[in-house]
Motif scaffolding. Structure first.
Motif, short mmCIF file in Angstrom:
data_model
loop_
_atom_site.label_atom_id
_atom_site.label_comp_id
_atom_site.label_asym_id
_atom_site.label_seq_id
_atom_site.Cartn_x
_atom_site.Cartn_y
_atom_site.Cartn_z
N ALA A 1 4.21 21.79 -25.41
CA ALA A 1 2.87 22.12 -25.89
C ALA A 1 2.15 20.86 -26.34
N ASP A 2 2.91 19.94 -26.97
CA ASP A 2 2.31 18.69 -27.43
C ASP A 2 2.48 17.63 -26.34
N ALA A 3 1.66 16.60 -26.42
CA ALA A 3 1.69 15.54 -25.40
C ALA A 3 2.93 14.67 -25.58
N ARG A 4 3.69 14.52 -24.53
CA ARG A 4 4.85 13.62 -24.52
C ARG A 4 4.76 12.75 -23.29
N LYS A 5 5.21 11.52 -23.42
CA LYS A 5 5.10 10.58 -22.31
C LYS A 5 6.08 10.95 -21.19
N ALA A 6 5.56 10.91 -20.00
CA ALA A 6 6.38 11.19 -18.82
C ALA A 6 7.05 9.90 -18.36
N PRO A 7 8.14 10.03 -17.63
CA PRO A 7 8.76 8.83 -17.06
C PRO A 7 7.79 8.17 -16.08
N ARG A 8 7.96 6.87 -15.89
CA ARG A 8 7.10 6.10 -14.99
C ARG A 8 7.95 5.27 -14.04
N LEU A 9 7.55 5.30 -12.79
CA LEU A 9 8.15 4.47 -11.75
C LEU A 9 7.15 3.38 -11.42
N HIS A 10 7.62 2.14 -11.34
CA HIS A 10 6.74 1.04 -10.93
C HIS A 10 7.51 0.14 -9.98
N PHE A 11 6.94 -0.07 -8.79
CA PHE A 11 7.53 -0.99 -7.83
C PHE A 11 7.02 -2.39 -8.11
N ASN A 12 7.93 -3.28 -8.46
CA ASN A 12 7.57 -4.67 -8.68
C ASN A 12 7.40 -5.38 -7.34
N SER B 1 0.83 -1.21 0.00
CA SER B 1 0.00 0.00 0.00
C SER B 1 0.86 1.26 0.00
N ILE B 2 1.88 1.29 0.83
CA ILE B 2 2.77 2.45 0.90
C ILE B 2 3.50 2.65 -0.42
N LEU B 3 4.02 1.56 -1.00
CA LEU B 3 4.72 1.68 -2.28
C LEU B 3 3.77 2.13 -3.39
N ALA B 4 2.53 1.67 -3.36
CA ALA B 4 1.55 2.11 -4.36
C ALA B 4 1.28 3.61 -4.22
N ASP B 5 1.19 4.09 -2.99
CA ASP B 5 1.00 5.53 -2.76
C ASP B 5 2.20 6.33 -3.26
N ILE B 6 3.39 5.86 -2.93
CA ILE B 6 4.61 6.55 -3.39
C ILE B 6 4.66 6.55 -4.91
N GLU B 7 4.42 5.40 -5.51
CA GLU B 7 4.44 5.27 -6.97
C GLU B 7 3.45 6.25 -7.59
N HIS B 8 2.23 6.30 -7.07
CA HIS B 8 1.21 7.21 -7.60
C HIS B 8 1.65 8.66 -7.48
#
Length: 172
Positions: free
Chosen positions: A71-82, A49-56
């Motif tokens: 100005a145009d949409a570009r993908k942001a970096p993503r963090l995911h806790f496995n 739960s804590i890692l999901a909150d941090i990830e979000h």
């Protein structure tokens, strides 16, 4: 009553008492094992739960920063806790060096904004590979930090406007 009968009775009573103690100890062991399983499950659930909150929170802040650059949409970096000891960090569909470095800087800035971390610093070697537009955006974020020292290398600030903004607000 004979002495043999009393001795035998005493022996059997001793064995019964010993077996009762063993049974009680075994039941206590089962209770403790059950309590440990429950505690382990509660800990795993809390960590998840804590890692999901941090990830979000980190992903939301990095997206907010990233969206402010373009100005145009570009993908942001993503963090995911496995798991608690494993994660992935990437910008979907873009594995370029500049994008990776921008992602790292956005992650650091997100952590700076979301925690009590007092300062961050980035080496100019990292900044060399990032696009001018992204560096301009990062400078806006640097100058928006309050009561914290954020120190980019000014040798890579690409525009005069960004350099002026940086020097007006430097707090180190």
């Amino acid at each position: 009553m004979s002495k043999e009968f009393l001795d035998r009775h005493s022996e059997l009573k001793g064995r019964i008492d010993a077996l009762k103690l063993q049974n009680e100890a075994y039941l206590t062991l089962l209770d403790l094992q059950d309590a440990r399983k429950k505690a382990d499950n509660m800990l795993k659930s809390a960590i998840t739960s804590i890692l999901a909150d941090i990830e979000h929170d980190v992903n939301a802040k990095m997206k907010e920063f990233n969206d402010s650059f373009y100005a145009d949409a570009r993908k942001a970096p993503r963090l995911h806790f496995n798991n608690y000891n494993s994660y992935t960090f990437e910008t979907p569909d873009d594995t370029g060096t500049g994008t990776n470095y921008k992602g790292m800087m956005l992650y650091d800035l997100a952590v700076l904004y979301l925690t009590a971390l007092p300062a961050i610093a980035h080496d100019s070697l990292i900044q060399k590979n990032i696009s001018d537009g992204a560096i301009d955006g990062i400078m806006k974020i640097y100058t928006g930090t309050e009561n914290r020292c954020s120190s980019p290398s000014t040798s890579r600030i690409p525009t005069v406007r960004a350099q002026e903004r940086y020097w007006r607000t430097i707090r180190c």
